[in-house]
Design a protein around this motif. Structure first.
Motif, PDB file in Angstrom:
ATOM      1  N   SER A  99     -12.044 -26.121-126.170  1.00  0.00           N
ATOM      2  CA  SER A  99     -12.434 -25.239-125.134  1.00  0.00           C
ATOM      3  C   SER A  99     -13.658 -24.671-125.837  1.00  0.00           C
ATOM      4  CB  SER A  99     -11.083 -23.956-124.928  1.00  0.00           C
ATOM      5  OG  SER A  99     -11.207 -22.725-125.436  1.00  0.00           O
ATOM      6  N   ARG A 100     -14.488 -24.297-124.988  1.00  0.00           N
ATOM      7  CA  ARG A 100     -16.168 -23.432-125.349  1.00  0.00           C
ATOM      8  C   ARG A 100     -14.908 -22.042-125.973  1.00  0.00           C
ATOM      9  NH1 ARG A 100     -19.962 -23.552-120.944  1.00  0.00           N
ATOM     10  NH2 ARG A 100     -18.363 -23.679-119.387  1.00  0.00           N
ATOM     11  N   THR A 207     -24.762 -30.333-118.996  1.00  0.00           N
ATOM     12  CA  THR A 207     -24.886 -29.635-117.694  1.00  0.00           C
ATOM     13  C   THR A 207     -23.694 -30.674-116.818  1.00  0.00           C
ATOM     14  OG1 THR A 207     -26.787 -31.284-117.077  1.00  0.00           O
ATOM     15  CG2 THR A 207     -27.044 -28.672-117.895  1.00  0.00           C
ATOM     16  N   SER A 231     -27.392 -34.180-119.626  1.00  0.00           N
ATOM     17  CA  SER A 231     -27.798 -32.643-120.602  1.00  0.00           C
ATOM     18  C   SER A 231     -29.198 -31.691-119.763  1.00  0.00           C
ATOM     19  CB  SER A 231     -27.486 -32.540-121.984  1.00  0.00           C
ATOM     20  OG  SER A 231     -28.778 -34.200-122.654  1.00  0.00           O
ATOM     21  N   THR A 314     -17.315 -28.730-125.561  1.00  0.00           N
ATOM     22  CA  THR A 314     -18.107 -28.291-124.152  1.00  0.00           C
ATOM     23  C   THR A 314     -17.444 -29.304-123.169  1.00  0.00           C
ATOM     24  OG1 THR A 314     -19.752 -27.064-125.018  1.00  0.00           O
ATOM     25  CG2 THR A 314     -19.819 -28.029-122.253  1.00  0.00           C
ATOM     26  N   VAL A 315     -17.340 -30.350-123.309  1.00  0.00           N
ATOM     27  CA  VAL A 315     -17.340 -31.812-122.906  1.00  0.00           C
ATOM     28  C   VAL A 315     -16.129 -32.069-123.043  1.00  0.00           C
ATOM     29  CG1 VAL A 315     -17.626 -34.323-122.285  1.00  0.00           C
ATOM     30  CG2 VAL A 315     -19.336 -33.506-122.819  1.00  0.00           C
ATOM     31  N   GLU A 317     -13.609 -29.409-123.489  1.00  0.00           N
ATOM     32  CA  GLU A 317     -13.533 -28.715-121.705  1.00  0.00           C
ATOM     33  C   GLU A 317     -13.179 -29.236-120.534  1.00  0.00           C
ATOM     34  OE1 GLU A 317     -13.356 -24.399-121.817  1.00  0.00           O
ATOM     35  OE2 GLU A 317     -15.144 -24.647-120.681  1.00  0.00           O
ATOM     36  N   VAL A 318     -13.737 -30.326-120.112  1.00  0.00           N
ATOM     37  CA  VAL A 318     -14.287 -30.374-118.950  1.00  0.00           C
ATOM     38  C   VAL A 318     -13.337 -31.731-119.022  1.00  0.00           C
ATOM     39  CG1 VAL A 318     -16.219 -31.901-117.883  1.00  0.00           C
ATOM     40  CG2 VAL A 318     -16.883 -30.252-118.691  1.00  0.00           C
ATOM     41  N   GLU A 378     -19.439 -30.318-113.232  1.00  0.00           N
ATOM     42  CA  GLU A 378     -21.037 -29.219-113.570  1.00  0.00           C
ATOM     43  C   GLU A 378     -20.652 -28.071-114.764  1.00  0.00           C
ATOM     44  OE1 GLU A 378     -23.126 -27.866-110.332  1.00  0.00           O
ATOM     45  OE2 GLU A 378     -23.669 -29.542-109.464  1.00  0.00           O
ATOM     46  N   VAL A 379     -21.450 -28.193-115.473  1.00  0.00           N
ATOM     47  CA  VAL A 379     -21.092 -27.236-116.596  1.00  0.00           C
ATOM     48  C   VAL A 379     -21.634 -25.786-116.296  1.00  0.00           C
ATOM     49  CG1 VAL A 379     -20.537 -26.971-118.935  1.00  0.00           C
ATOM     50  CG2 VAL A 379     -20.395 -29.416-118.092  1.00  0.00           C
TER      51      VAL A 379
END
Length: 383
Positions: A99-100, A207, A231, A314-315, A317-318, A378-379
């Motif tokens: 995770s971030r 994003t 992005s 980041t990805v 975590e998505v 969406e991020v």
């Protein structure tokens, strides 16, 4: 030098360490695993090497300068923190964290301790990737309009019995996120992120992630997926991967530009640039451990520092937030073998994924009959 997680993939690290120990470049002082350390004829345990079941005891007694951590992903952060605060530098297997928030925590620990962390994306040390990046930044492909990757592998039932966390999304309340995108084929789209980074001059900021995930077994994660990452800057990235292949596609990174296309078969370092008659092997890989040793000795830049993996995390975590993968079955799949060697394949998946990568599209956008609408996540930028 010490290794935490000496069995499983840790044996690969032990084989990397063995010649460096023999040559005197380093001294292997400890191995750690919760199970008995498995023998390996290509990486015999040197006399005097301590064997432990607890990494904290090892850190107190052996006091290594460098530690490889090759344990299940959900254990990375606490072990990495212990290693760094003990005063050692770290080679941390991928995915580094899940995770971030964990990424930021580990970044803070690095700043507080002044230690170094290299992440185990070993394909980033490829001379072929360096040549591809140079061609892109020098304009040989023109303006890059898309980056994609395709890989089609097979994993038998035994693969999902290799560890209690295999094929799992969560274990004991903690994210694990095994699966094609997060684990064996993570190198594929990390290569794509590296190319995008070269184009914009810094790690990209995702994003939007559009994601289709599938499975052919009662697992909690994907074994087949298409994903598109948009992005804040840089071209879109599409990943089309499976562990339920009919045949075998080693893994290709495809870069499309207004002046031509480049293809890197990243596991073999075979590269084809615009104008080349065919793919050519570009020899030379810098090992991540040797690079970390050079960083300690003479300040050489790290190939895969933690900061470089921020978009990957980041990805990831998505992916953790996305709906469970769609189960495929019936006439769509074929089964061969039995027991631990049983393999399940999706009919036509290799060609479908190839088409997705070439078009920069998701399977649902190509009218693949079994494809489902993507999750579009969406991020949200973190402060």
């Amino acid at each position: 030098m010490a290794v935490v997680g000496a069995n499983g993939h840790g044996r690969w690290h032990r084989r990397v360490i063995a010649p460096l120990h023999a040559s005197g470049r380093l001294e292997l002082v400890a191995l750690v695993d919760v199970r008995a350390v498995e023998p390996d004829p290509d990486a015999p345990v040197p006399a005097g090497t301590g064997v432990f079941t607890d990494h904290r005891e090892m850190l107190r007694r052996a006091r290594p300068d460098v530690v490889v951590v090759c344990t299940p992903p959900h254990t990375h952060l606490p072990i990495a923190r212990d290693v760094l605060t003990s005063g050692a530098d770290l080679l941390l297997e991928k995915p580094p964290v899940l995770s971030r928030a964990e990424h930021e925590t580990l970044t803070d620990v690095l700043a507080e301790t002044g230690r170094a962390c290299q992440v185990g994306f070993q394909a980033l040390g490829s001379a072929a990737l360096t040549r591809l990046v140079a061609a892109v930044t020098q304009g040989r492909l023109g303006a890059v309009v898309g980056i994609s990757t395709v890989a089609a592998w097979q994993r038998a039932d035994g693969y999902y019995a290799r560890a209690p966390w295999a094929g799992r999304r969560v274990v004991a309340g903690r994210p694990v996120l095994d699966g094609a995108l997060a684990n064996p084929l993570a190198h594929a789209w990390m290569q794509c992120l590296a190319v995008a980074e070269a184009i914009v001059g810094r790690p990209v900021t995702p994003t939007l992630v559009e994601l289709e995930r599938y499975r052919v077994r009662p697992i909690e994660v994907d074994d087949t997926a298409t994903m598109r990452v948009t992005s804040r800057s840089g071209p879109p990235i599409v990943a089309a991967v499976t562990l339920a292949a009919e045949g075998f596609v080693r893994g290709e990174v495809i870069v499309d530009g207004t002046a031509g296309q480049a293809v890197l078969e990243y596991p073999t370092d075979r590269l084809r640039l615009p104008g080349d008659p065919g793919a050519q092997v570009v020899p030379g890989r810098v090992g991540l451990l040797e690079n970390l040793l050079d960083h300690r000795a003479v300040g050489a830049p790290l190939i895969a520092p933690l900061a470089r993996t921020a978009p990957f995390t980041t990805v990831l975590e998505v992916i953790q937030q996305a709906p469970e993968p769609t189960l495929l079955g019936g006439d769509l799949v074929t089964v061969s073998g039995s027991g631990a060697d049983r393999v399940v394949s999706v009919r036509g998946v290799d060609a479908a994924l190839r088409a997705a990568a070439e078009a920069g599209a998701l399977l649902s956008e190509l009218a693949v009959p079994w494809a489902v609408p993507p999750a579009r996540i969406e991020v949200v930028a973190k402060d």
